[in-house]
Design an enzyme around this catalytic site. Structure first.
Site, PDB file in Angstrom:
ATOM      1  N   GLU A 110      37.485  52.847  29.984  1.00 26.06           N
ATOM      2  CA  GLU A 110      38.137  53.195  28.724  1.00 26.06           C
ATOM      3  C   GLU A 110      37.649  54.547  28.197  1.00 26.06           C
ATOM      4  O   GLU A 110      38.441  55.354  27.695  1.00 26.06           O
ATOM      5  CB  GLU A 110      37.875  52.109  27.675  1.00 26.06           C
ATOM      6  CG  GLU A 110      38.346  50.719  28.096  1.00 26.06           C
ATOM      7  CD  GLU A 110      37.267  49.912  28.792  1.00 26.06           C
ATOM      8  OE1 GLU A 110      37.335  48.673  28.730  1.00 26.06           O
ATOM      9  OE2 GLU A 110      36.338  50.532  29.379  1.00 26.06           O
ATOM     10  N   CYS A 129      33.866  46.421  26.456  1.00 24.07           N
ATOM     11  CA  CYS A 129      32.561  45.889  26.061  1.00 24.07           C
ATOM     12  C   CYS A 129      32.262  46.230  24.606  1.00 24.07           C
ATOM     13  O   CYS A 129      32.734  47.221  24.063  1.00 24.07           O
ATOM     14  CB  CYS A 129      31.457  46.434  26.979  1.00 24.07           C
ATOM     15  SG  CYS A 129      31.130  48.195  26.786  1.00 24.07           S
ATOM     16  N   CYS A 187      32.151  50.317  24.242  1.00 23.90           N
ATOM     17  CA  CYS A 187      33.474  50.929  24.372  1.00 23.90           C
ATOM     18  C   CYS A 187      34.328  50.673  23.133  1.00 23.90           C
ATOM     19  O   CYS A 187      35.160  51.506  22.757  1.00 23.90           O
ATOM     20  CB  CYS A 187      34.176  50.389  25.611  1.00 23.90           C
ATOM     21  SG  CYS A 187      33.433  50.908  27.174  1.00 23.90           S
ATOM     22  N   ALA A 240      36.315  35.772  63.304  1.00 26.09           N
ATOM     23  CA  ALA A 240      37.318  36.236  64.264  1.00 26.09           C
ATOM     24  C   ALA A 240      37.449  35.203  65.375  1.00 26.09           C
ATOM     25  O   ALA A 240      36.444  34.651  65.841  1.00 26.09           O
ATOM     26  CB  ALA A 240      36.908  37.590  64.848  1.00 26.09           C
ATOM     27  N   LEU A 297      25.107  45.140  61.114  1.00 23.52           N
ATOM     28  CA  LEU A 297      25.678  44.669  59.843  1.00 23.52           C
ATOM     29  C   LEU A 297      25.739  45.770  58.795  1.00 23.52           C
ATOM     30  O   LEU A 297      25.637  45.509  57.589  1.00 23.52           O
ATOM     31  CB  LEU A 297      24.884  43.466  59.294  1.00 23.52           C
ATOM     32  CG  LEU A 297      24.822  42.234  60.204  1.00 23.52           C
ATOM     33  CD1 LEU A 297      24.002  41.135  59.543  1.00 23.52           C
ATOM     34  CD2 LEU A 297      26.213  41.726  60.545  1.00 23.52           C
ATOM     35  N   GLY A 313      27.001  32.660  62.432  1.00 24.97           N
ATOM     36  CA  GLY A 313      27.906  32.055  63.391  1.00 24.97           C
ATOM     37  C   GLY A 313      28.500  30.725  62.951  1.00 24.97           C
ATOM     38  O   GLY A 313      28.570  30.423  61.755  1.00 24.97           O
TER      39      GLY A 313
END
Length: 343
Positions: free
Chosen positions: A61, A84, A93, A163, A213, A267
């Site tokens: 903002e 906020c 804000c 996957a 990772l 896993g």
């Protein structure tokens, strides 16, 4: 907590969607603050955008109001999240909005943070500003899901990514698994890591695959690395946090450390533990156009399956997209109300 609802026309929804687009620029930099977007619409129709900066910088903002300058007087401000009303690393804000002379504020969703939780809306309304809440709320809740979940539960939003082949196998019978999916899907995994504050795998995965990772392909921060068990000396995953014990206390600990999103990459035993305990908030399956062709190859989840058809877990598909030759299927658990509606 007082919440003010409102009615919204097509223009309101268009501008809130524009604020959501602005918020995307903050996704990788704002955490642990929420990634918020804002748009100021001046009385002459000119518009000014802003998004949350890195911690310590201006909120969405404030960025939009600074760009608007004197044009903010009498303007309408659109913000994806309730402004906020407290002083943290930056000032409230709400006071800046009031001082700028904004006439109307349109908010996507209320901030559940205990420091805000409707107080920002009350302050704006008490200052004579029209406050309307709920524009594009379902879309905004999806965009801010990790933040809202963390502020509501104290735990990170858990994303499980796995996957597999079309017949649900994550490796060949000899346990070899690189690579099931193609380059585009693996790029997507790096994006998921960049969006996450921490990534978790089991020690078995570290021993078998020795993953780093880290985030390597897109620009973005690498997540903190969590290992269930002990990582061998010299493993690429070091430095990492090693955890032995129940998962729930780990989630509580990570939440207290401002981990908003946790990416679980396996896993099969780790995935099953999170799944069976009902700790997964979003499932991301990457399906390769491949078939293992038998039941001696490891599956996505280890252990016993549902005893009967009535016990099979069911969710709802959030999105589908093609990633090169692979398919990404994103699924989330259904709520109790949704399950009752489907009966």
């Amino acid at each position: 907590m007082t919440v003010y609802s409102g009615t919204f026309d097509v223009r309101d929804e268009q501008l809130m969607r524009r604020a959501m687009s602005a918020a995307l620029q903050a996704r990788l930099v704002a955490r642990p603050n929420p990634w918020v977007g804002a748009v100021v619409v001046a009385r002459d129709g000119s518009t000014y955008e802003g998004c949350t900066s890195a911690p310590g910088g201006p909120h969405a903002e404030i960025s939009a109001l600074r760009r608007a300058g004197d044009s903010a007087r009498g303007a309408t401000l659109y913000s994806t999240l309730e402004p906020c009303s407290h002083t943290g690393r930056t000032g409230p804000c709400t006071q800046t909005i009031i001082d700028a002379g904004v006439a109307r504020v349109v908010v996507g969703v209320v901030d559940p943070d205990a420091k805000v939780a409707g107080r920002g809306l009350d302050q704006l309304r008490n200052a004579g500003i029209t406050v309307d809440v709920g524009a594009c709320a379902p879309l905004v809740r999806t965009q801010l899901a990790a933040y809202l979940h963390h502020r509501t539960t104290g735990r990170p939003w858990v994303v499980l990514k796995m996957a597999s082949t079309l017949d649900g196998r994550t490796a060949a019978a000899d346990r070899s698994s690189r690579w099931i999916t193609g380059d585009v899907a693996r790029q997507r995994v790096h994006e998921l890591r960049a969006e996450s504050d921490a990534v978790l795998v089991g020690a078995g995965t570290v021993r078998a695959d020795d993953p780093a990772l880290t985030v390597r392909n897109p620009q973005g921060p690498s997540p903190r690395r969590i290992i269930l068990g002990s990582a061998p000396n010299g493993a690429k995953v070091h430095p990492c946090t090693e955890w032995s014990g129940e998962i729930e206390p780990l989630l509580d600990s990570l939440g207290a450390q401002d981990v908003l999103q946790l990416l679980v990459e396996g896993g099969a035993r780790v995935a099953a533990d999170f799944h069976r305990r009902g700790l997964v908030n979003r499932y991301v399956f990457h399906l390769a156009p491949a078939v293992a062709g038998g039941d001696d190859a490891p599956g996505v989840f280890a252990g016993a399956a549902a005893a009967n058809i009535a016990d099979i877990w069911r969710g709802r598909v959030v999105s589908l997209q093609q990633l090169g030759d692979d398919i990404e299927v994103v699924v989330e658990p259904t709520t109790i109300a949704e399950r009752q509606d489907n009966k």
